[in-house]
Design a protein around this motif. Structure first.
Motif, short mmCIF file in Angstrom:
data_model
loop_
_atom_site.label_atom_id
_atom_site.label_comp_id
_atom_site.label_asym_id
_atom_site.label_seq_id
_atom_site.Cartn_x
_atom_site.Cartn_y
_atom_site.Cartn_z
N ILE A 1 0.83 -1.21 0.00
CA ILE A 1 0.00 0.00 0.00
C ILE A 1 0.86 1.25 0.00
N PHE A 2 1.89 1.27 0.84
CA PHE A 2 2.79 2.42 0.89
C PHE A 2 3.48 2.63 -0.46
N THR A 3 4.00 1.54 -1.03
CA THR A 3 4.70 1.63 -2.32
C THR A 3 3.77 2.11 -3.42
N ALA A 4 2.53 1.61 -3.42
CA ALA A 4 1.56 2.05 -4.42
C ALA A 4 1.28 3.54 -4.28
N GLY A 5 1.17 4.01 -3.03
CA GLY A 5 0.91 5.43 -2.81
C GLY A 5 2.05 6.31 -3.30
N VAL A 6 3.28 5.89 -3.04
CA VAL A 6 4.43 6.68 -3.49
C VAL A 6 4.53 6.68 -5.01
N LEU A 7 4.31 5.53 -5.63
CA LEU A 7 4.35 5.45 -7.10
C LEU A 7 3.30 6.36 -7.72
N ALA A 8 2.13 6.40 -7.10
CA ALA A 8 1.05 7.24 -7.62
C ALA A 8 1.39 8.72 -7.50
N ARG A 9 1.92 9.12 -6.34
CA ARG A 9 2.25 10.54 -6.13
C ARG A 9 3.49 10.98 -6.90
N SER A 10 4.37 10.03 -7.19
CA SER A 10 5.62 10.37 -7.88
C SER A 10 5.48 10.32 -9.39
N LYS A 11 4.29 10.13 -9.87
CA LYS A 11 4.05 10.03 -11.31
C LYS A 11 4.42 11.34 -12.00
N LYS A 12 5.13 11.24 -13.11
CA LYS A 12 5.61 12.43 -13.81
C LYS A 12 4.88 12.68 -15.12
N GLY A 13 4.44 11.63 -15.79
CA GLY A 13 3.80 11.81 -17.09
C GLY A 13 2.58 10.93 -17.22
N GLY A 14 2.22 10.61 -18.49
CA GLY A 14 1.07 9.75 -18.74
C GLY A 14 -0.23 10.47 -18.41
N ASN A 15 -1.26 9.72 -18.04
CA ASN A 15 -2.53 10.31 -17.66
C ASN A 15 -2.37 11.11 -16.36
N GLY A 16 -3.29 12.04 -16.14
CA GLY A 16 -3.16 12.94 -15.00
C GLY A 16 -3.20 12.26 -13.65
N LYS A 17 -4.05 11.24 -13.51
CA LYS A 17 -4.24 10.61 -12.21
C LYS A 17 -3.77 9.17 -12.22
N THR A 18 -3.48 8.68 -11.01
CA THR A 18 -3.24 7.26 -10.81
C THR A 18 -4.30 6.74 -9.85
N HIS A 19 -5.08 5.78 -10.31
CA HIS A 19 -6.14 5.20 -9.48
C HIS A 19 -5.55 4.03 -8.70
N VAL A 20 -5.68 4.07 -7.39
CA VAL A 20 -5.16 3.01 -6.53
C VAL A 20 -6.32 2.30 -5.85
N PHE A 21 -6.40 0.99 -6.05
CA PHE A 21 -7.43 0.17 -5.42
C PHE A 21 -6.77 -0.76 -4.41
N VAL A 22 -7.40 -0.92 -3.26
CA VAL A 22 -6.91 -1.83 -2.22
C VAL A 22 -8.02 -2.82 -1.91
N HIS A 23 -7.78 -4.08 -2.21
CA HIS A 23 -8.78 -5.11 -1.94
C HIS A 23 -8.68 -5.57 -0.49
N ASP A 24 -9.81 -5.91 0.11
CA ASP A 24 -9.86 -6.35 1.50
C ASP A 24 -9.27 -5.28 2.44
N PHE A 25 -9.62 -4.04 2.20
CA PHE A 25 -9.01 -2.96 2.98
C PHE A 25 -9.49 -2.93 4.43
N VAL A 26 -10.57 -3.66 4.73
CA VAL A 26 -11.10 -3.63 6.09
C VAL A 26 -10.39 -4.61 7.01
N ARG A 27 -9.60 -5.52 6.43
CA ARG A 27 -8.97 -6.51 7.29
C ARG A 27 -7.69 -5.94 7.91
N ARG A 28 -7.25 -6.56 8.97
CA ARG A 28 -6.05 -6.11 9.68
C ARG A 28 -4.79 -6.52 8.90
N GLY A 29 -3.91 -5.57 8.60
CA GLY A 29 -2.66 -5.89 7.93
C GLY A 29 -2.83 -6.07 6.45
#
Length: 265
Positions: A237-265
């Motif tokens: 999750i942390f790595t996905a967030g950094v990759l999304a925020r560090s995006k330099k080109g391509g489409n304007g946004k990076t969509h990040v999905f987290v499956h089973d986000f309600v579970r612990r860990g």
């Protein structure tokens, strides 16, 4: 006296029949050579014409293939997408996603400008579905099990998958999150080059080109976190967030999905 001398000096020259035959033989050899040359010329001419015809035909086929390829660059028809989602959501696999979970990801992939860059953490029952839905795009999978990753890639050569060694444990969740909060201005910055990151939750041993791609969609559906020593999904999750925020080109946004986000860990 002159006559006698002339007679004495006269030489009789006999032409042996072999000499005449030899002359005829030379003519036959010459004729054979000319014949062979003519045949070789004709064969070369015919081959050249066939080669030209083949080249023309090949060019025509290439143009046709190019035309078909141009057509295939379009997105999958809605009916195909809906069919894939329908059957995937009704799979007998107990770990499958439901239709309501699949649909939002599918909608984003459908709207993503081609070629769409799609990064997925985890090899799951939906792996082939994600590859199919991101038609003509780039889909890369990351999994913690190197043996399963190798087996899956051998079973499906069209799948691009890399293995990674997680250093986190689900039981360390609180400590890891606290560490990131403390280092948010230093090693754990939201925008950084993860390849050189020293943040405990940052993955820095992925293939170099993974960090260079501007990912349009990222799905976190791994690694596993079913027991205390399992790696958990904090690092993904942390790595996905950094990759999304560090995006330099391509489409304007990076969509990040987290499956089973309600579970612990």
């Amino acid at each position: 006296m002159k006559n006698n001398n002339n007679n004495n000096n006269t030489k009789l020259i006999l032409l042996h029949p072999y000499i005449q035959k030899q002359g005829s033989s030379n003519r036959l050899w010459l004729l054979a050579f000319i014949s062979l040359f003519t045949i070789a010329f004709l064969v070369t001419l015919i081959y050249s014409r066939e080669s030209t015809t083949t080249t023309t035909a090949t060019a025509a086929v290439a143009a046709a293939v190019s035309s078909v390829s141009g057509f295939s660059n379009t997105q999958l028809p809605a009916t195909v997408i809906n069919t894939l989602l329908h059957y995937s959501s009704r799979s007998n696999d107990s770990f499958r996603m439901s239709y309501s979970e699949l649909k939002p990801i599918s909608d984003v992939l459908r709207k993503c400008s081609s070629p769409c860059n799609f990064l997925v953490f985890g090899l799951t029952p939906e792996t082939l579905l994600w590859k199919a839905l991101n038609h003509n795009g780039r889909t890369v999978f990351i999994d913690e099990n190197r043996y399963y990753a190798s087996y899956y890639e051998e079973l499906h050569p069209e799948i691009d998958v890399y293995d990674v060694q997680y250093t986190t444990k689900r039981s360390e969740l609180k400590e890891l999150v606290a560490s990131v909060k403390e280092q948010v201005r230093n090693e754990c910055k939201p925008v950084q080059n993860l390849l050189f990151s020293e943040c405990k939750l940052g993955l820095n041993d992925l293939p170099n080109h993974v960090y260079e791609v501007d990912w349009d969609v990222i799905l976190v559906d791994g690694p596993r976190g079913d027991w205390p020593d399992a790696p958990g999904r904090m690092s993904a999750i942390f790595t996905a967030g950094v990759l999304a925020r560090s995006k330099k080109g391509g489409n304007g946004k990076t969509h990040v999905f987290v499956h089973d986000f309600v579970r612990r860990g």
